[in-house]
Write a protein that holds these residues in place. Structure first.
Motif, PDB file in Angstrom:
ATOM      1  N   GLN A 273       0.808  -1.219   0.000  1.00 40.30           N
ATOM      2  CA  GLN A 273       0.000   0.000   0.000  1.00 40.30           C
ATOM      3  C   GLN A 273       0.841   1.269   0.000  1.00 40.30           C
ATOM      4  O   GLN A 273       0.545   2.215  -0.727  1.00 40.30           O
ATOM      5  N   THR A 274       1.864   1.302   0.826  1.00 41.80           N
ATOM      6  CA  THR A 274       2.756   2.464   0.889  1.00 41.80           C
ATOM      7  C   THR A 274       4.195   1.980   0.874  1.00 41.80           C
ATOM      8  O   THR A 274       4.500   0.865   1.307  1.00 41.80           O
ATOM      9  N   SER A 294       3.956  -0.881   3.937  1.00 43.90           N
ATOM     10  CA  SER A 294       2.774  -1.378   4.637  1.00 43.90           C
ATOM     11  C   SER A 294       1.939  -2.147   3.636  1.00 43.90           C
ATOM     12  O   SER A 294       1.843  -1.767   2.466  1.00 43.90           O
ATOM     13  N   GLN A 426      -7.549   4.923   0.014  1.00 42.03           N
ATOM     14  CA  GLN A 426      -8.859   4.500   0.502  1.00 42.03           C
ATOM     15  C   GLN A 426      -9.731   5.686   0.911  1.00 42.03           C
ATOM     16  O   GLN A 426     -10.936   5.676   0.686  1.00 42.03           O
ATOM     17  N   SER A 427      -9.122   6.691   1.511  1.00 41.50           N
ATOM     18  CA  SER A 427      -9.888   7.875   1.918  1.00 41.50           C
ATOM     19  C   SER A 427      -8.959   9.076   1.967  1.00 41.50           C
ATOM     20  O   SER A 427      -7.748   8.944   2.182  1.00 41.50           O
ATOM     21  N   VAL A 445      -4.868  14.421   5.064  1.00 44.02           N
ATOM     22  CA  VAL A 445      -4.649  13.064   5.561  1.00 44.02           C
ATOM     23  C   VAL A 445      -5.101  12.080   4.488  1.00 44.02           C
ATOM     24  O   VAL A 445      -6.259  12.112   4.063  1.00 44.02           O
ATOM     25  N   THR A 447      -5.284   7.991   3.615  1.00 47.44           N
ATOM     26  CA  THR A 447      -5.274   6.687   4.265  1.00 47.44           C
ATOM     27  C   THR A 447      -5.364   5.581   3.231  1.00 47.44           C
ATOM     28  O   THR A 447      -6.081   5.710   2.233  1.00 47.44           O
ATOM     29  N   THR A 448      -4.637   4.481   3.501  1.00 47.02           N
ATOM     30  CA  THR A 448      -4.674   3.302   2.641  1.00 47.02           C
ATOM     31  C   THR A 448      -5.224   2.118   3.436  1.00 47.02           C
ATOM     32  O   THR A 448      -5.580   2.247   4.603  1.00 47.02           O
ATOM     33  N   SER A 454       2.437   3.247   9.141  1.00 47.61           N
ATOM     34  CA  SER A 454       2.723   3.821   7.831  1.00 47.61           C
ATOM     35  C   SER A 454       1.587   3.615   6.844  1.00 47.61           C
ATOM     36  O   SER A 454       1.778   3.754   5.648  1.00 47.61           O
ATOM     37  N   ASN A 455       0.383   3.287   7.338  1.00 48.51           N
ATOM     38  CA  ASN A 455      -0.727   3.059   6.416  1.00 48.51           C
ATOM     39  C   ASN A 455      -1.361   4.362   5.946  1.00 48.51           C
ATOM     40  O   ASN A 455      -2.261   4.351   5.120  1.00 48.51           O
ATOM     41  N   HIS A 456      -0.893   5.485   6.468  1.00 46.69           N
ATOM     42  CA  HIS A 456      -1.424   6.769   6.038  1.00 46.69           C
ATOM     43  C   HIS A 456      -0.310   7.811   6.095  1.00 46.69           C
ATOM     44  O   HIS A 456       0.718   7.612   6.753  1.00 46.69           O
ATOM     45  N   SER A 458       0.275  12.221   6.392  1.00 47.10           N
ATOM     46  CA  SER A 458      -0.349  13.488   6.737  1.00 47.10           C
ATOM     47  C   SER A 458       0.556  14.621   6.272  1.00 47.10           C
ATOM     48  O   SER A 458       1.759  14.610   6.562  1.00 47.10           O
TER      49      SER A 458
END
Length: 487
Positions: A273-274, A294, A426-427, A445, A447-448, A454-456, A458
């Protein structure tokens, strides 16, 4: 309709491994029991009963545990009083790992960890022989991938449930112990420098109050404590990440690490994801970086340390080769970035001013009664680093939408260069505090579906209008972009 599951039990030596784990996990209470065993208090009887109960529950738990693999799912059941049965569809499997704890490794066993993206946690099959664990993981890896396209034979469409054979994985990267040690030492170098800078001041104050001899003794004890605090995590990191290997096959990445407890995990590149390239100021000077990622996996139910790096220490040229070879994108070095608002300096200084009023100012007042000159020391020590940090933080933060990915740079002492494929978003949201509203700023922000810190990402203190525009742009791109790997 698939056949009924063929249930299997773990290896019988699992009971031994569980008993060893119980003993090591309760070492202090057991030592206390042994110490008081001859005191007439009955502790020896309690220990004997506890030993029999541990063996009995271990054997019964082994007997009540089973697993099975069908064409649709992997099944697992466990529990003695409270029974639990789970089935993970093969297409929902995110990662399959092989973990070898020390006790299991000593008797040739390993556990298989099957991860999926729900909050229920991973399924752990404890324990199999090393050969059976590798065979099971290879089977799950092949069955969890999409079936090959149907082939046409003499005008008829024919399909096969068996996936095509996968060629052997090739070694993509090997992290040496020396590189790992140098990177970890470079990571704690700023802390060591701060200690070395403050040590003479602290020693002088102590000597002035209690005398040179007592000051030397106190400084020795303090030095031992600080050294232990800094060096102990270094040793742990070497044990956890020593012998790190990254292998690449046509469909997946295989990561192996650990000097005592050996861990192996397979990651599908399209599930990453990241991706973050991390390095500190000293590490950058010696050209060493850490590559973190992540993935959309569940929370591990066991005590094994998850693997979330593609390399714990790699040179800059190796970083480019690893990232290109792993997920087929460049590491984003040298990509032009859009800076955040310069008003972020003022906002950060306000935070420091609050900390100064709450902590530093009362300390200065207290020192005034000891000596007026000492009252100036906290202020002189506090504000120069605070101003430096605020300005460097502003210069380090940056972001850009580069092709089909979002690239974000952050960090003052430890720099993080993170990229998120737009298809993995995701958002997207914004956050605005009261002080930010007065300055016309907002935090972005993103998000994944990844698990972990580390899933998001900022991005702080963007102009509010720019933040709203980025939200619309990222939401549209996430809905229309597909991340395709060149496998």
């Amino acid at each position: 309709m698939s056949a009924a599951p063929h249930w299997r039990r773990p290896h019988p030596l699992t009971v031994v491994v569980l008993i060893v784990g119980f003993i090591t996990g309760n070492a202090f209470p057991l030592l206390a029991v042994l110490a008081f065993g001859g005191g007439g208090l009955g502790f020896d009887t309690v220990a004997l009963i506890g030993g029999f109960a541990t063996v009995a529950f271990g054997a019964l738990g082994w007997f009540m545990t089973g697993f099975a693999v069908t064409d649709e799912a992997v099944h697992h059941r466990s529990g003695i009083l409270n029974r639990q049965a789970r089935a993970i569809p093969l297409e929902r499997i995110q990662q399959v790992s092989v973990v070898e704890p020390v006790a299991a490794r000593a008797v040739g066993l390993a556990l298989v960890q099957v991860a999926e993206a729900s909050a229920d946690g991973d399924v752990e099959i404890r324990f199999l022989t090393k050969a059976d664990a590798i065979e099971l993981t290879a089977r799950l890896r092949s069955m969890s991938r999409p079936a090959p396209p149907r082939a046409t034979v003499e005008g008829e469409r024919v399909s096969s449930l068996a996936p095509p054979p996968e060629p052997p994985a090739a070694l993509l990267h090997l992290t040496s112990i020396s590189a790992l040690i140098r990177f970890e030492l470079a990571s704690i170098a700023p802390a060591l420098a701060a200690v070395a800078l403050l040590a003479p001041i602290v020693l002088a104050v102590i000597a002035w109050r209690v005398g040179p001899a007592a000051a030397l003794a106190n400084a020795t004890v303090l030095g031992i404590v600080v050294t232990t605090i800094l060096v102990f995590p270094l040793i742990g990191r070497i044990v956890v990440d020593g012998g790190f290997r990254l292998l690449r096959s046509s469909r997946s990445l295989t990561i192996e690490a650990g000097l005592l407890s050996r861990r192996q995990v397979e990651v599908r590149p399209d599930r990453i994801q990241t991706l973050t390239v991390r390095s500190g100021p000293v590490a950058r000077r010696i050209d060493l970086h850490q590559i973190q990622f992540s993935a959309a996996t569940g929370k591990a139910t066991g005590g094994s340390v998850p693997i979330n790096v593609l390399s714990p220490a790699a040179k800059g040229t190796e970083v480019e080769r690893i990232v290109l070879g792993s997920v087929d994108v460049d590491p984003a070095f040298g990509v032009p970035l859009e800076s955040v608002s310069e008003l972020t300096i003022r906002r950060q200084l306000v935070r420091f001013a609050v900390a100064y009023a709450v902590v530093v100012l009362p300390a200065s007042v207290a020192l005034w009664f000891a000596h007026p000159v000492l009252a100036m020391v906290p202020t002189l020590v506090f504000w120069p680093p605070a101003v430096w940090y605020s300005r460097v933080r502003y210069r380090r933060y940056g972001m850009t939408i580069d092709g089909r990915r979002l690239v974000v740079r952050s960090g003052v002492v430890i720099e993080h260069l993170t990229q998120i494929p737009l298809a993995n978003v995701q958002s997207v949201s914004s956050r605005t505090s009261l002080f930010q509203r007065r300055l016309g700023l907002s935090d972005l922000v993103v998000t994944t579906a990844g698990i972990g810190p580390s899933n998001h990402v900022s991005v702080p203190d963007l102009p509010a209008e720019r933040c709203r525009a980025l939200i619309d742009e990222l939401a549209t791109a996430a809905a229309t972009t597909r991340w395709e790997l060149r496998l």
